[in-house]
Every structure is written in structure tokens, then in C-alpha cells.
Design an enzyme around this catalytic site. Sequence first.
Site, PDB file in Angstrom:
ATOM      1  N   GLY A 192      -0.255   2.641  -1.662  1.00 11.23           N
ATOM      2  CA  GLY A 192      -0.545   1.212  -0.947  1.00 11.23           C
ATOM      3  C   GLY A 192       0.082   0.125  -1.448  1.00 11.23           C
ATOM      4  O   GLY A 192       0.802   0.197  -2.199  1.00 11.23           O
ATOM      5  N   ASN A 193      -0.662  -0.961  -1.102  1.00  8.62           N
ATOM      6  CA  ASN A 193      -0.214  -2.350  -1.534  1.00  8.62           C
ATOM      7  C   ASN A 193      -1.508  -3.152  -1.910  1.00  8.62           C
ATOM      8  O   ASN A 193      -2.583  -2.859  -1.520  1.00  8.62           O
ATOM      9  CB  ASN A 193       0.914  -2.812  -0.758  1.00  8.62           C
ATOM     10  CG  ASN A 193       0.491  -2.947   0.473  1.00  8.62           C
ATOM     11  OD1 ASN A 193      -0.385  -4.018   0.955  1.00  8.62           O
ATOM     12  ND2 ASN A 193       0.967  -2.434   1.625  1.00  8.62           N
ATOM     13  N   ASN A 194      -1.080  -4.379  -2.246  1.00 17.05           N
ATOM     14  CA  ASN A 194      -2.050  -5.352  -2.822  1.00 17.05           C
ATOM     15  C   ASN A 194      -2.498  -6.127  -1.564  1.00 17.05           C
ATOM     16  O   ASN A 194      -3.426  -7.087  -1.961  1.00 17.05           O
ATOM     17  CB  ASN A 194      -1.554  -6.178  -3.817  1.00 17.05           C
ATOM     18  CG  ASN A 194      -1.794  -5.742  -5.274  1.00 17.05           C
ATOM     19  OD1 ASN A 194      -2.776  -4.858  -5.261  1.00 17.05           O
ATOM     20  ND2 ASN A 194      -0.891  -5.720  -6.068  1.00 17.05           N
TER      21      ASN A 194
END
Length: 393
Positions: free
Chosen positions: A201-203
Site C-alpha cells: 500500500g502507500n501513505n
Amino acid sequence: MRILVGITGGIAAYKAVGVVRLLAEAGHDVKVIPTANALRFVGAATLEALSKNSVDPDLYTDVADVKHVALGQSADLIIVAPATASFIARTAAGLGDDLLSSSILASRAPILIAPAMHTEMWENPSTVANVATLRARGINVLEPAVGRLTGEDSGKGRMPEPEAIVDAALNLFVPQDLAGVKVLITAGGTREPIDSVRFIGNNSSGLMGLALFKAAQSRGADVRLVAANLQVDLTPSQVDVSTTKELREALIELAPTTDVLIMAAAVSDYRIESPSDVKLKKANLGSSPTLTLVENPDLLAEFGARRSKSHQPTLVGFAAETLSGEELVASARKKLQAKSVDLVVANDVTGGAVFGSDTTAIELVSASAESSFEGSKLEASHAILDWIVSARK
Ligand code: CTP
């Protein structure tokens, strides 16, 4: 703005304190006028402390100030929350027998009323007729929320939450320059599964996309949100997705009818070639397992290429980079051309501080111009929408 907040005698008066607080914190000059019955539910001292103004609903004090008309005349906006059935009836009849009702009669400012009562009272033909009368006169009457009421019962009649009341009231001053325009916004961050419990995923917090949603809605747009892994409920405007594939499917369905497409979601450029249906075990993976990635389609580029003469939605892309200044703008300009979009909103995410923050600093890069903006994500959203409105002219 000079805002009068009327509070009438219902249990939701305790929640009106939140309305006063939000308005005062936003820097408005707030004058609270409770009715006599409202003061049975909430104390004048609380209202004075939060509004930072005196509270004296007595019609016959400071008579020399002619306050029964002066308050209404000086108001830029009047909010009444909660508004009981009785208050609504008295306002529909044009009564001016206390400070709140006389202030309303003496004002030419926009008025927003947030009703709160039991379902039976809201649906009573008298109330229905009175609400229709107020609306016909240009008074904004919010629909009550559905939920738990004072007693054991629940149904339609709850006062909307303070944030919703304040948003609706301040939106009365927002130009409706996107009225009827269909806007599709992607928000959040995609997740690519590794196995049944893990993902890449990512932030991205989704706050920028959500701010864009709110801003576009306040300007009258017909907005849809494609939410990638966000814990929000904007039913019926929201479509939930998780992976890039799901995001693409949602766009294939929704993009052909939109007038504006804003791709604020952080989309994974790669996915795991063959994710496992079950949880992978360390014992089977060994000490240095390899994950094979395959490239995802670039959705922004794809939907840029799909634009045709007959359907030319305004296309806005985002670029989160660990670059600043000239380099950030140059990289945004490259993206603008490579993905054939109308506007790239670029920001420097070095250090990660922007993720989850309410503020941002953006560069707006289009074929013919570039500009910078720094402020809250909501203000930044309005700057982006200003650009879109002028580009669509
Ligand atoms: N985007 C997309 N599909 C992808 C990747 C990104 O639609 N597979 C969109 C994002 O929604 C965003 C924009 O492209 O609007 C910028 O994403 P970014 O990852 O910065 O673009 P890339 O071209 O992948 O950047 P880089 O070449 O620097 O990796």
C-alpha cells in the site's frame, strides 16, 4: 462574519454549543440568542464563554440600543439550531415576541434553520406546511437527520451534527459555479494483495480527495467519489475499491459520463504477479523470499487517451514527488504532457509530513501557466476548482 446563532428549547440545545464553538474558532463574530426555554437546557455562561460575547435574550434590557432590531440588522448570517416545531410555527406566522424572533424579522441576512423534534412532530401537517412556508420565503431549512431521538425511540428528527450545520450555513456564501457539473474524484491509496492478509500500500490518507469532494459539492457539483481503502461513508456518492484493477473498473463505468475527472488517489504502479489466496507462512518462504511484480496500467494516461471529440472531460492528475521548486514544476510539466491531462497538481512529499495533514503546498501546472498555493487542503481544493471552472469556460 457577524453570525447570530439562535437556540430554541429542545434537548439538542446541548449540541448547539458545538455550532457556536466551531464558528467562533473559525474567527467569526458570534452572537448567541437563546430562547427562554433553550436556557433550561444549556446555560448562558457556557454560551458566553464559547461565543466570547454576552448572552442576554431579554427583550427589555438595553432598550436604548434598540437591540430587538439592531442585532438582526447587523447580522451577515442567522443560524437557528435546534429549531423546535413551535419556533418554526412562530416564524412562519411572523411573530416577533422575543429577541430571537424579532431579530429574525428585522434581518435581511440569509437564514439557516436546523430542525430537531420527534418524527411525529416533523411529519405533522402543521409542521410540514410551516416548513414549506419558510422555504418558499427563501429560508434554508435543513432536513433533520435520522437516528436516536430523546427517548427510547429513533427515526427522522435528530438535529444534524454541528459540522454539517456549519458547513451548510457557510456554503450559502459559496458561488454555485459548478452547479449541475458532474465531477468524479478518486481518493485514497490502492492496495495490491500479497496474500490473503498482506498487501502493498502507500501513505495516502485520502484527505486531499475528500477535501475536493466537499469543496466541489459546496459549489453545486454532482460529485462521485471512488474511495480506495477509505474509512468514510459518503453514501450514495461513494464507490469503494481496493486494488488498481477495481479502481480501473469503477472508472470504466463512471468516467464516460463525467464532465471533470480528478485523480487524487495514489495508485500502485505495480501489483504482485500471483497473490496467494491463503496466508503465506514464514516456514515455507525462507529467509529472503522474492515477490514478483508486474506493471499496473497507468489509469490517468489511459483515461487521458480515451478522451474523444465528443467527450472531453477536464482531466486533473496529481504528482506526489520528493522534489521541490523548479524540479517539481518541471517533473509535473513532463507528466502533464506524457499523460495528456489538463492540470497536474504537484506537491513535495519529502519527509512525509503532508500525509494525513490538513494543510498542503501545491503547484498547479497546466499547459499555459503555473501557480503555487499553500493552505488547508480545503482551500487548496477551491484553488484547484477555480482553475477547473475557468478552464471549462
Ligand atoms: N496514476 C494512475 N495510475 C497509475 C499510477 C498513477 O492513474 N498506475 C495517477 C495518480 O492517480 C496520479 C498520477 O497518476 O493522479 C500521478 O501518479 P504518479 O505515481 O506520481 O505518476 P507516475 O507516472 O507513476 O510517477 P513516476 O513516473 O514518478 O513513478
